[in-house]
Design an enzyme around this catalytic site. Structure first.
Site, PDB file in Angstrom:
ATOM      1  CG  HIS A 373      -2.469 -40.277 -28.609  1.00  0.00           C
ATOM      2  ND1 HIS A 373      -1.220 -39.726 -28.491  1.00  0.00           N
ATOM      3  CD2 HIS A 373      -2.408 -41.508 -28.050  1.00  0.00           C
ATOM      4  CE1 HIS A 373      -0.414 -40.593 -27.887  1.00  0.00           C
ATOM      5  NE2 HIS A 373      -1.113 -41.670 -27.610  1.00  0.00           N
ATOM      6  CE  LYS A 564       3.369 -28.549 -36.858  1.00  0.00           C
ATOM      7  NZ  LYS A 564       3.394 -29.161 -35.531  1.00  0.00           N
ATOM      8  NE  ARG A 565       0.554 -37.615 -42.478  1.00  0.00           N
ATOM      9  CZ  ARG A 565       0.155 -38.888 -42.525  1.00  0.00           C
ATOM     10  NH1 ARG A 565       0.787 -39.818 -41.862  1.00  0.00           N
ATOM     11  NH2 ARG A 565      -0.858 -39.237 -43.272  1.00  0.00           N
ATOM     12  CE  LYS A 570      -0.889 -32.472 -37.441  1.00  0.00           C
ATOM     13  NZ  LYS A 570      -0.199 -32.475 -36.131  1.00  0.00           N
ATOM     14  CB  THR A 663       6.461 -34.914 -29.950  1.00  0.00           C
ATOM     15  OG1 THR A 663       5.956 -35.490 -31.153  1.00  0.00           O
ATOM     16  CG2 THR A 663       5.732 -35.500 -28.755  1.00  0.00           C
ATOM     17  CE  LYS A 667      10.415 -35.653 -32.044  1.00  0.00           C
ATOM     18  NZ  LYS A 667       9.578 -36.348 -33.024  1.00  0.00           N
TER      19      LYS A 667
END
Length: 831
Positions: A373, A564-565, A570, A663, A667
């Site tokens: 992952h 998101k986290r 990110k 993911t 969405k």
């Protein structure tokens, strides 16, 4: 049975009325038994539990029937092992999958109650950190919908992911006591309780190896039903809870300290107390290793018991030969967290079942498969050998032996290549010898997959390059997906309705059918309907924000969302710099930034920066409601279900080569947001499906990042060359956004200027320019909505049904089934 359309409609209505009547009766019965003698006034929570139990009644018969069906057919069973299952709420999902939602809605309305208000009472099952745990939940839904004999195995954490509070702009964590009021969806199964061993020592005897003098902890299973979509299949998620045996710490009893011994039971039961809140970060704590072995040891005993007994309800061992084990059992390891499955299966086969070592190794490899992952080095699990020596001495011996076999093979193929041996060893030498769990997974599995094409390529060409050269046939790609039941039908019924009007309802189990919407890309009515649904979702979300967060936003503005986290890779900081730049230009657009967070210093500083920027911008009278920056507190599955359908723009802006898949991006796409993003993770395939011109793609590609690494990234270069960037950084540095504590963000600026691994400044210019193109298109609602329709129409690939079909055929060797199980007879479904 051919029924004329009008007749069919009448039949459906009659059935719904019957079910509605039954729901009302059942609800009243449950409510009656919920209310204890001394309390005759029902609370909203009483109503929620009565409804949950009513819906659960409809599951039970199907659940029993499904398990009977599996015992009779004895199919190959799929075991999905994960330390995280981020399930969210269950009530509405169950109603949707059983086709009960309309009946329940009507029945509850007739009782003078509001279904949505009852749904809001349910706690999220937050047994995950983010992507990996939510993926597991989507996979369970797809496996049930595809009729696979599948089981999710994990830990029943007493406390899930923390509740996040924002106090003075800072994150504060609160324990998530999600089981406080009980959980109507689980069933304890004490009859299947199993022992798990820790510590002790190993004895080599003529009869074989014995692991003795161990400490025992009991694993108590709790089963949760997992219904497929309208196919009468109900699979099982089994989560283990740790219990101390009654003779725990018997020595202390004998020494007379009975109270102390009973209190010490907590030490054993702490194993399932709390989810570690780390996302993409390895923290080598002994309790975490205990959790990993606990779930693996309990699960493997359960798998072997089920393999040995083939008749429904029978626990007498029937199969004793393990030759056929890989034909009847597939174990999928969700990241390296359940990697101990490999040495544990070897231990059971060799030490307990007396299978020959080489045969056991062949069985183990054919049974296990591993999903990688992440490529971030700080996320890879590397456990100290000293910890294994103490906690799992037999497993350490087995790992050493497996590594020796592996290295002998490598040495034979690459004579004299000592560096290769060092790189490929499961044991890392050094001051502190460590076990590389990813290497253990690769050598012990018959298939290794990444979670998006670009990620799988990086896995083959960089992270596991040596292993790929050794066994290229092992490596596969399985691009992630999301379940369209929760992430379209449940969370965005308005959109699902207008899609069904145009193309029918088959898309719910075959998302590729959305392609048919391309015919309507110039249909003015459809364009208007899609825009209207989006506007309604935005109004509803704006009302929710005002009610919950006391924040007013303009529902006509663009909802520009990053959820998101919080992690440096990110690049929430890139989003922050855009917000500041817009503010400095006094530009009329609205980024609504919702984010959620872990517990590391930089992440907390980033949250404080976002809230501080919001404080300044949102209170500037000149800006008014043209620009607002909002940090959405306590992001979770149930909040995602509200914000995603309301988003106009989805931010997927990680540095190319760092986000394995993502993911959330999928969405947003299926729910009618456009994407601004880098060529990273699944964004690459989204751009391929919809056409790159229908996403807002910007910034460096993987090759550019590599080239910049070669050259050397120098942040100051960009700082000096780009006046708007310099202005933004100077404002952060000077305390413009933190007047009461001007030096507050020195760590953030220092990181950005001198050790930013993720090169925020290198993509700043391209990002700001791209955001300008977004603003321009947003001013043309018809063109914007046409792009939205194209994105929705091209999102079919990103269903987890497609992902799971690929796992089934290419890794597990099973075929999905479109045939529904016969429903239980009516007497059975209230069992």
């Amino acid at each position: 049975l051919c029924v004329p359309v009008a007749e069919g409609e009448k039949l459906r209505k009659t059935l719904e009325l019957d079910i509605g009547l039954e729901v009302r009766k059942s609800f009243n019965r449950h409510l009656h038994f919920t209310l204890v003698k001394d309390r005759n006034v029902a609370t909203p929570r009483d109503y929620y539990f009565a409804l949950a139990h009513t819906v659960r009644d409809h599951l039970v018969g199907r659940w029993i029937r499904t398990q009977q069906h599996y015992y009779e057919r004895d199919p190959k069973r799929i075991y999905y092992l994960s330390l995280e299952f981020y399930m969210g709420r269950t009530l509405q999902n169950t109603m949707v999958n059983l086709g009960l939602q309309n009946a329940c809605d009507e029945a509850i309305y007739q009782l003078g109650l509001d279904l949505e208000e009852l749904e809001e009472i349910e706690e999220d099952a937050g047994l995950g950190n983010g992507g990996l745990g939510r993926l597991a939940a989507c996979f369970l839904d797809s496996m049930a919908t595809l009729g696979l004999a599948a089981y999710g195995y994990g830990i029943r954490y007493e406390f899930g992911i923390f509740n996040q509070k924002i106090v003075d702009g800072w994150q504060v964590e609160e324990a998530d006591d999600w089981l406080r009021y009980g959980n109507p969806w689980e069933k304890a199964r004490p009859e299947y309780m199993l022992p798990v061993h820790f510590y002790g020592r190993v004895e080599h005897t003529p009869e074989g190896v014995k692991w003795i003098d161990t400490q025992v902890v009991l694993a108590m299973p709790y089963d949760t039903p997992v219904p497929g979509y309208k196919n009468n299949t109900v699979n099982t998620m089994r989560l283990w809870s740790a219990k101390a045996p009654n003779d725990f710490n018997l020595q202390e009893f004998n020494m007379g300290d009975y109270i102390e011994a009973v209190l010490d039971r907590n030490l054993a039961e702490n194993i399932s107390r709390v989810l570690y809140p780390n996302d993409n970060f390895f923290e080598g704590k002994e309790l975490r290793l205990k959790q990993e072995y606990f779930v693996v040891a309990a699960t493997l005993q359960d798998i072997i018991r089920r393999f040995k007994s083939s008749k429904f309800g029978c626990r007498d061992p029937v199969r004793t030969c393990f030759e056929t084990f890989p034909d009847k059992v597939a174990i999928q390891l969700n990241d390296t967290h359940p990697a101990l499955s490999i040495p544990e299966l070897m231990r059971i086969l060799v030490d307990v079942e007396k299978v020959d070592w080489d045969k056991a190794w062949e069985i183990t490899k054919r049974t296990c498969a591993y999903t990688n992952h992440t490529v971030l080095p700080e996320a890879l699990e590397r456990w100290p050998v000293s910890m294994f020596e103490k906690l799992l001495p037999r497993h350490l011996e087995i790992i050493y032996a497996l590594n020796q076999m592996h290295l002998d093979r490598v040495a034979a193929l690459y004579p004299g290549d000592i560096n290769r041996l060092r790189r490929m060893s499961v044991i890392e030498e050094g001051d502190c010898k460590r076990i590389n769990m990813a290497h253990l997974c690769v050598i012990g599995s018959h298939a290794v997959n990444g979670v998006a094409r670009i990620h799988s390529d990086i896995v083959k060409n960089s992270v596991f390059k040596d292993f790929y050269e050794l066994e290229p046939e092992k490596f596969q790609n399985k691009t992630n997906g999301i379940t369209p039941r929760r992430w379209l039908l449940l969370c965005n019924p308005g959109l699902a309705d207008i899609i069904a009007e145009k193309i029918g309802e088959d898309f719910i189990t075959d998302l590729s059918q959305l392609k048919k919407l391309l015919e309507f890309i110039d249909n003015e009515t459809f364009i208007r309907d899609v825009a209207k649904v989006k506007q309604e979702n935005k109004l509803k979300f704006a009302a929710y924000l005002e009610e919950q967060y006391k924040v007013k936003i303009n529902p006509m503005s663009m909802f520009d969302v990053q959820v998101k986290r919080i992690h440096e890779y990110k690049r929430q900081l890139l989003n922050c710099l855009h917000a500041i730049t817009l503010y400095n230009r006094k530009s009329p657009s609205l980024p609504l930034t919702g984010l959620a967070a872990p517990g590391y210093h930089m992440a907390k500083m980033i949250i404080k920066l976002i809230t501080s920027i919001g404080e300044v911008i949102n209170n500037d009278p000149y800006v008014g409601d043209k620009l607002k920056v909002i940090f959405l507190e306590n992001y979770r599955v149930s909040l995602a279900e509200k914000v995603i359908p309301a988003a106009d723009l989805s931010q997927q802006i990680s540095t190319a080569g760092t986000e394995a898949s993502g993911t959330g991006n999928m969405k947003f796409m299926v729910n009618g947001a456009l994407t601004i993003g880098t060529m990273d993770g699944a964004n690459v395939e989204m751009a391929e499906e919809a056409g790159e011109e229908n996403l807002f793609i910007f910034g460096m590609r993987v090759e550019d990042v590599e080239a910049l690494d070669q050259k050397g990234y120098n942040a100051r270069e960009y700082y000096e060359r780009l006046p708007e960037l310099r202005q933004a950084i100077d404002q952060i540095t000077s305390g413009f956004f933190s007047p009461r504590d001007p030096g507050c963000f020195k760590d953030v600026v220092n990181m950005l200027m001198y050790h930013d691994r993720f090169k925020v400044f290198a993509d700043y210019e391209a990002y700001i320019k791209c955001q300008g193109q977004v603003d321009q298109l947003f001013m043309d609602p018809r063109e914007w909505t046409r792009k939205v329709i194209r994105n929705i129409a091209c999102s079919g690939k990103f269903s987890s049904d497609r992902t799971i079909t690929e796992y089934a055929r290419e890794i597990w060797g099973v075929e999905p089934s479109a045939t529904a199980i016969p429903p239980p007879n009516l007497s059975g479904h209230n069992a």
